[in-house]
Design a protein around this motif. Sequence first.
Motif, mmCIF file in Angstrom:
data_model
loop_
_atom_site.group_PDB
_atom_site.id
_atom_site.type_symbol
_atom_site.label_atom_id
_atom_site.label_comp_id
_atom_site.label_asym_id
_atom_site.label_seq_id
_atom_site.Cartn_x
_atom_site.Cartn_y
_atom_site.Cartn_z
ATOM 1 N N HIS A 290 6.716 -23.669 -12.840
ATOM 2 C CA HIS A 290 6.646 -22.684 -14.063
ATOM 3 C C HIS A 290 7.883 -22.863 -15.171
ATOM 4 O O HIS A 290 8.973 -22.512 -14.632
ATOM 5 C CB HIS A 290 6.542 -21.389 -13.183
ATOM 6 N N HIS B 111 3.344 -19.662 -22.877
ATOM 7 C CA HIS B 111 2.405 -18.843 -22.974
ATOM 8 C C HIS B 111 1.256 -19.126 -23.780
ATOM 9 O O HIS B 111 1.361 -19.312 -24.883
ATOM 10 C CB HIS B 111 3.056 -17.372 -23.351
ATOM 11 N N GLU C 187 0.260 -20.753 -18.952
ATOM 12 C CA GLU C 187 0.457 -19.375 -18.661
ATOM 13 C C GLU C 187 -0.479 -18.294 -19.600
ATOM 14 O O GLU C 187 -0.099 -18.150 -20.529
ATOM 15 C CB GLU C 187 1.802 -18.966 -18.451
ATOM 16 N N HIS D 10 -0.483 -12.147 -15.509
ATOM 17 C CA HIS D 10 -0.359 -13.821 -15.986
ATOM 18 C C HIS D 10 -0.936 -14.461 -14.680
ATOM 19 O O HIS D 10 -0.564 -14.258 -13.575
ATOM 20 C CB HIS D 10 1.171 -14.014 -16.172
ATOM 21 N N HIS E 89 4.028 -14.733 -10.477
ATOM 22 C CA HIS E 89 5.015 -13.669 -10.041
ATOM 23 C C HIS E 89 4.670 -12.234 -9.778
ATOM 24 O O HIS E 89 4.764 -11.373 -10.312
ATOM 25 C CB HIS E 89 6.201 -13.516 -11.211
ATOM 26 N N ASP F 235 10.406 -20.176 -13.831
ATOM 27 C CA ASP F 235 10.004 -19.272 -15.089
ATOM 28 C C ASP F 235 11.166 -19.403 -15.996
ATOM 29 O O ASP F 235 11.737 -18.629 -16.456
ATOM 30 C CB ASP F 235 9.897 -17.721 -14.555
HETATM 31 MN MN MN Z 1 4.861 -14.419 -16.710
#
Ligand code: MN
Length: 274
Positions: free
Chosen positions: A5, A37, A62, A73, A188, A245
């Motif tokens: 991620h 994203h 994502e 997400h 998450h 992330d």
């Molecule tokens: Mn996210």
Amino acid sequence: MYDLHSHSLCSDGALSPQAVVLRAKDRGVTTLALTDHDTLAGYDEALEAAADCGIELVSGIEFSCLWSGMGVHVVGLNFELDSISIQKAVMAQQEVRLKRAELIAAKLSKAGVQDALTGARKFAGAGTIGRPHFAQMLIERGHVATMNMAFKRYLGAGKPGDVKQMWPSIGEAVDWIVAAGGVAVLAHPDKYKLTRTKLGRLLAEFREGGGQSMEVISGRQQTVTTRHLSQTASKYELYASCGSDFHVPGQPWQELGAFGELPEGCQPVWQLWQ
Ligand code: MN
Ligand code: AMP
Ligand code: MN
Ligand code: MN
């Protein structure tokens, strides 16, 4: 060492795809997924960089979507990059992001922030526009001092810039990923601040719809969180994923490769493609 991620400047990250790959390599990551994203724009560059420096790159994205009126997400991993399903999904999501940005700007204007779209676009550059770019604009213009304050006052849950009704359902996002031969991962789960009961409902429905995995580790987190999420993954028969992330350097809690190991008893998500 798997980091599944991460973000580049193709969405709301600060580094180029190449720089993300090199940084991951430097930090001991051996398998990386770039999960920008709602876009795959970074993949050509990332694949080339990965081949050059000898790191394994798994396809990733994502998706923003809705579950029970809430923004959630879903990360897609190891899908066919040129699948029609995923290409169409990306185009649809890009359109939603543009329309959403216009709506956010209109709402911010009522809240006293003029011409927000021009300001946010400047920070998005060629990447997909998102709320962090509006946040940067709010900081630049002195409306707030930090990203956190921008979300707290203008962009976070219940604030004018929190526009989410246009996103597709979580089921649609899962379908796109599955149709492209990939694994759908709930990102998450701890960030949604759900009660155990409600998280259980989300996970049960996610799995019912074809989701196979959830993030047990998202960046640096407390041991108790890891234990809870690992037990939750087992309970709902979901494979465990892990990732930083990563968005920008200088945030040690979201740094490439900087997180604990998956606990014993988890089924790592990469078992699905090894
Ligand atoms: Mn996210
Ligand atoms: P969007 O994809 O446009 O809905 O924007 C969501 C992104 O904003 C997340 O992926 C995070 O990178 C970022 N974000 C969310 N909340 C915060 C916060 N409180 N402070 C800083 N960044 C945030
Ligand atoms: Mn982000
Ligand atoms: Mn992310």
